[in-house]
Design a protein around this motif. Sequence first.
Motif, PDB file in Angstrom:
ATOM      1  N   PHE A   1      -9.675  -0.557  -5.703  1.00 38.74           N
ATOM      2  CA  PHE A   1     -10.148   0.418  -4.727  1.00 38.74           C
ATOM      3  C   PHE A   1     -11.604   0.814  -4.945  1.00 38.74           C
ATOM      4  O   PHE A   1     -12.070   1.813  -4.416  1.00 38.74           O
ATOM      5  CB  PHE A   1      -9.256   1.665  -4.757  1.00 38.74           C
ATOM      6  CG  PHE A   1      -7.886   1.409  -4.185  1.00 38.74           C
ATOM      7  CD1 PHE A   1      -7.666   1.564  -2.826  1.00 38.74           C
ATOM      8  CD2 PHE A   1      -6.851   0.977  -4.997  1.00 38.74           C
ATOM      9  CE1 PHE A   1      -6.409   1.305  -2.294  1.00 38.74           C
ATOM     10  CE2 PHE A   1      -5.596   0.719  -4.474  1.00 38.74           C
ATOM     11  CZ  PHE A   1      -5.371   0.875  -3.127  1.00 38.74           C
TER      12      PHE A   1
ATOM     13  N   LEU B   1     -13.706   1.290  -1.781  1.00 38.02           N
ATOM     14  CA  LEU B   1     -13.316   2.470  -1.001  1.00 38.02           C
ATOM     15  C   LEU B   1     -13.800   3.741  -1.698  1.00 38.02           C
ATOM     16  O   LEU B   1     -14.304   4.674  -1.059  1.00 38.02           O
ATOM     17  CB  LEU B   1     -11.799   2.518  -0.800  1.00 38.02           C
ATOM     18  CG  LEU B   1     -11.339   3.644   0.128  1.00 38.02           C
ATOM     19  CD1 LEU B   1     -11.772   3.389   1.568  1.00 38.02           C
ATOM     20  CD2 LEU B   1      -9.834   3.833   0.069  1.00 38.02           C
TER      21      LEU B   1
ATOM     22  N   PRO C   1      -8.828   7.983   4.426  1.00 33.57           N
ATOM     23  CA  PRO C   1      -7.569   7.283   4.669  1.00 33.57           C
ATOM     24  C   PRO C   1      -6.786   7.045   3.386  1.00 33.57           C
ATOM     25  O   PRO C   1      -7.331   7.101   2.285  1.00 33.57           O
ATOM     26  CB  PRO C   1      -8.015   5.945   5.256  1.00 33.57           C
ATOM     27  CG  PRO C   1      -9.371   5.718   4.683  1.00 33.57           C
ATOM     28  CD  PRO C   1      -9.993   7.081   4.543  1.00 33.57           C
ATOM     29  N   ARG C   2      -5.519   6.802   3.581  1.00 35.15           N
ATOM     30  CA  ARG C   2      -4.644   6.393   2.494  1.00 35.15           C
ATOM     31  C   ARG C   2      -4.484   4.882   2.665  1.00 35.15           C
ATOM     32  O   ARG C   2      -4.273   4.420   3.776  1.00 35.15           O
ATOM     33  CB  ARG C   2      -3.335   7.102   2.729  1.00 35.15           C
ATOM     34  CG  ARG C   2      -2.382   7.142   1.624  1.00 35.15           C
ATOM     35  CD  ARG C   2      -1.248   6.220   1.643  1.00 35.15           C
ATOM     36  NE  ARG C   2      -0.375   6.599   0.535  1.00 35.15           N
ATOM     37  CZ  ARG C   2       0.670   7.382   0.676  1.00 35.15           C
ATOM     38  NH1 ARG C   2       1.019   7.848   1.841  1.00 35.15           N
ATOM     39  NH2 ARG C   2       1.397   7.676  -0.386  1.00 35.15           N
ATOM     40  N   VAL C   3      -4.602   4.142   1.579  1.00 39.83           N
ATOM     41  CA  VAL C   3      -4.667   2.686   1.695  1.00 39.83           C
ATOM     42  C   VAL C   3      -3.586   2.002   0.865  1.00 39.83           C
ATOM     43  O   VAL C   3      -3.378   2.339  -0.295  1.00 39.83           O
ATOM     44  CB  VAL C   3      -6.058   2.173   1.229  1.00 39.83           C
ATOM     45  CG1 VAL C   3      -6.138   0.659   1.399  1.00 39.83           C
ATOM     46  CG2 VAL C   3      -7.167   2.857   2.015  1.00 39.83           C
TER      47      VAL C   3
ATOM     48  N   PHE D   1     -13.197  -3.562   5.557  1.00 37.35           N
ATOM     49  CA  PHE D   1     -11.823  -3.863   5.130  1.00 37.35           C
ATOM     50  C   PHE D   1     -11.060  -4.484   6.283  1.00 37.35           C
ATOM     51  O   PHE D   1     -11.282  -4.124   7.439  1.00 37.35           O
ATOM     52  CB  PHE D   1     -11.099  -2.582   4.695  1.00 37.35           C
ATOM     53  CG  PHE D   1     -11.819  -1.823   3.628  1.00 37.35           C
ATOM     54  CD1 PHE D   1     -11.979  -2.368   2.364  1.00 37.35           C
ATOM     55  CD2 PHE D   1     -12.350  -0.568   3.888  1.00 37.35           C
ATOM     56  CE1 PHE D   1     -12.660  -1.671   1.382  1.00 37.35           C
ATOM     57  CE2 PHE D   1     -13.034   0.130   2.904  1.00 37.35           C
ATOM     58  CZ  PHE D   1     -13.188  -0.417   1.648  1.00 37.35           C
TER      59      PHE D   1
ATOM     60  N   VAL E   1      -7.988  -4.285   8.050  1.00 33.70           N
ATOM     61  CA  VAL E   1      -6.854  -3.363   8.182  1.00 33.70           C
ATOM     62  C   VAL E   1      -5.893  -3.903   9.234  1.00 33.70           C
ATOM     63  O   VAL E   1      -6.298  -4.268  10.329  1.00 33.70           O
ATOM     64  CB  VAL E   1      -7.351  -1.963   8.609  1.00 33.70           C
ATOM     65  CG1 VAL E   1      -6.182  -0.985   8.699  1.00 33.70           C
ATOM     66  CG2 VAL E   1      -8.403  -1.452   7.635  1.00 33.70           C
TER      67      VAL E   1
ATOM     68  N   SER F   1      -3.134   5.785   7.620  1.00 34.50           N
ATOM     69  CA  SER F   1      -2.568   4.973   6.538  1.00 34.50           C
ATOM     70  C   SER F   1      -2.934   3.523   6.800  1.00 34.50           C
ATOM     71  O   SER F   1      -2.450   2.927   7.757  1.00 34.50           O
ATOM     72  CB  SER F   1      -1.048   5.122   6.502  1.00 34.50           C
ATOM     73  OG  SER F   1      -0.693   6.487   6.628  1.00 34.50           O
ATOM     74  N   PHE F   2      -3.811   2.973   5.962  1.00 37.52           N
ATOM     75  CA  PHE F   2      -4.250   1.586   6.121  1.00 37.52           C
ATOM     76  C   PHE F   2      -3.311   0.659   5.359  1.00 37.52           C
ATOM     77  O   PHE F   2      -2.954   0.938   4.212  1.00 37.52           O
ATOM     78  CB  PHE F   2      -5.643   1.376   5.507  1.00 37.52           C
ATOM     79  CG  PHE F   2      -6.794   1.979   6.261  1.00 37.52           C
ATOM     80  CD1 PHE F   2      -6.611   2.836   7.334  1.00 37.52           C
ATOM     81  CD2 PHE F   2      -8.099   1.663   5.877  1.00 37.52           C
ATOM     82  CE1 PHE F   2      -7.700   3.384   8.003  1.00 37.52           C
ATOM     83  CE2 PHE F   2      -9.192   2.201   6.540  1.00 37.52           C
ATOM     84  CZ  PHE F   2      -8.998   3.069   7.598  1.00 37.52           C
TER      85      PHE F   2
ATOM     86  N   LEU G   1      -3.726  -3.198   4.176  1.00 40.06           N
ATOM     87  CA  LEU G   1      -4.738  -4.255   4.172  1.00 40.06           C
ATOM     88  C   LEU G   1      -4.102  -5.622   4.389  1.00 40.06           C
ATOM     89  O   LEU G   1      -2.986  -5.885   3.938  1.00 40.06           O
ATOM     90  CB  LEU G   1      -5.506  -4.230   2.849  1.00 40.06           C
ATOM     91  CG  LEU G   1      -6.267  -2.923   2.575  1.00 40.06           C
ATOM     92  CD1 LEU G   1      -7.101  -3.061   1.301  1.00 40.06           C
ATOM     93  CD2 LEU G   1      -7.165  -2.538   3.746  1.00 40.06           C
TER      94      LEU G   1
ATOM     95  N   ALA H   1     -10.156  -3.769  -1.467  1.00 38.18           N
ATOM     96  CA  ALA H   1     -10.497  -2.437  -0.957  1.00 38.18           C
ATOM     97  C   ALA H   1     -11.699  -1.937  -1.718  1.00 38.18           C
ATOM     98  O   ALA H   1     -11.732  -0.859  -2.191  1.00 38.18           O
ATOM     99  CB  ALA H   1      -9.323  -1.498  -1.089  1.00 38.18           C
TER     100      ALA H   1
END
Lengths: 267, 480
Positions: free
Chosen positions: B23, B26, B75-77, B191, B193, B471-472, B474, B480
């Motif tokens: 991450f 990000l 965002p939450r990934v 990214f 997504v 909410s991503f 990937l 990320a």
Amino acid sequence: MRIAIEHRTQYRFSQAQDRIVQMLRLTPTDTQDQTVVSWRIGVDCDARLREAIDGFGNAVTMLYAEGPIAALELSVIGEVLTSENAGVICGAAEPLPPLFYLRSTPRTQASVTLAEFAADVAAGEALDGLHRLNAALHGRFPDAPDLPDRGCAAAQAFAAKTVTSRDVAQIFIAGARHLGAPARYVSGYRTDGEAHSAPHAWAEAYVEALGWIGFDPATGLSPDESYVRVAVGLDATGAAPIAGTRVGHGREQLDVDLHVDRLGGEE
Amino acid sequence: MAARGAFDEIWGHGGPASPRAEFASLARWIAETPADELQRRQQSAEVTFRQLGITFAVYGDSDAAERIIPFDIVPRVFLHDEWARLSEGLVQRVQAINAFLEDIYGDARILKEGVIPNELVLLNEQFRPEVNRVRPPHGVWAHICGIDLVRTGPDEFYVLEDNARTPSGVSYMLENREAMIRLCPELFRDFRVEPVDSYPDMLLQTMRSVAPHMGKSTPVCVVLTPGHFNSAYYEHSFLADSMGVELVEPADLVVDDDVVFMQTIAGRVRVDVIYRRIDDDYLDPLAFRPDSMLGVPGLIAAYRAGNVAILNAPGNGIADDKAIYSYMPEIVRFYSGGEAKLPNVETWRCREPQALKYVLDNLADLVVKLVDGSGGYGMLVGPTATSAQIEEFRAALIAEPHRYIAQPTLALSTVPTMTEKGLAPRHVDFRPFVLTGSDGVRVVPGGLTRVALREGSLVVNSSQGGGTKDSFVLSPEAGA
């Protein structure tokens, strides 16, 4: 016993109705001691009838009628052959396990006094206890006529002076469940040589090793060959012979004409 | 920091200075985008939501009826591999829920074999005798499931709650994504997504796939709403709009001859599939509530006759009941033959005397929930409760133990979140949406992340001051 039933229900509306949808639990099904020889539901207006078996195993008829409807007459005419089996029900469709019938409903919740009454009279062995509860309720309410459902709950009826067969059946059910016996409401017919303004109602309770057994607290006895079982439910609402909705204004007036007669022969 | 010891999904355990390796980029975006710029974007998103009318009513608070759910810009990934593992668990869980419902309202094998205490099902209000022995078209019961998950570590996901009745929140998933694409386009450049905007198409495909066979090429589908006063009305109209189907209220439907029709200006149109956002109790007064004037008289008869599909099936409440929840590992094993890939949160059933004793002895450390409650009501969070609240629950537990379950307070994962004092970790949960049609089970690559905005709070419910995040998920080979 050969029993002939003629059950007419007439609705008259102060203003014509646009639509009527009803769910009818008016058709008996076969058991080991009950054979439906003939049965017919008729309507005196343009309506569609659809038959099905519900989740309790009852034969249900849906009635759909389009307005304008100023009056509606439902006629149920049939013949049933019955035999005596000491109140024990055999060969009925049982899509729900007995344990389900321990479930209480708002109309069958026991009050403290009802629960105490049941525990008092029914102490001891299960089957005897239920018979004693049945007899004791008949003793307390010797006159429980077949009148239309007033929507009364068991606890409320238990505290009242006058009750109907519907009320006393629900009181029995509340008491039996309180004692740990699965119990259910039965709507049906009974030939007793009298005129009625509504079908009869009684109860059944489940006793391990014997199965479902009928109890009629309106007589203090178990149902015999003079009874025709039509529908079962958790309470009077759940087994109501007619549940209906209508779209339209105004009041409705209900008239019931019911004859249950014992026919000759076939003793 | 708010969440001592909790796993942060981007920063890991080490804080902003040492994010999880996957991450890093990000975390850089979070660190390098000025806080006031993030604030500005977040406010812009909330203005849009208010204009759209995505508000919700807080129960018991009529003044706050027009409140929007706060939106958080970070965002939450989920990494592709994390998501793949999660999806497998979700598919298994939803298949088990379907198998359970099919069994419970059919042969009831699981009861006969004693896997679940029979009274827990048969005496449960959520077991509906009115639909006993009814098999829905194509044997699908839980068409739209929202499975609430919590996370405590990189690979530690737990199911907190199954929602197999009418799970809401999907409009937030879609609107949040739209806002993010507009406000943070650079994220979607950097990214890869997975898109979520195909959800309405997937839902329509699911609806059509369960239409009763009528020899028609295109079944007529509708969304059934209780009306505009319902707190999720925005979502009902949003879904109907984006699927291009009619939004109807009970009074718009009639049943004749066991067939459902929609009344339109041009006359009656036969309806094949109903996505209802109405509770069972108010579907059909003839079947469920004779005292109710609401609903469509005859609907259950039409359903029993196999003439209409109802999403989700009536009677599903027995599958997501909190008392049944604690048996889900056994239920999954019973129907799938394998262990649950997504475990439950450890649960004490207060109906069991030993469990009750443990719960009463440890109230200050536990979360206690009403078996039939939802939305964060009737809930005790021991560690943050006052002693008066704890005593209130103690009395309630002793009086009616069967109505409660208890769970440990988990160290829920956090995600960096915009706060008044800048970015800080806040606890999150997650509701992915799983669609089941006659053509299989599909997990939508995304979902609703709810975030507890108050520092240290574990309650993410929107009615209790929670917000949402995008909410991503990937795509493969994307970092990320």
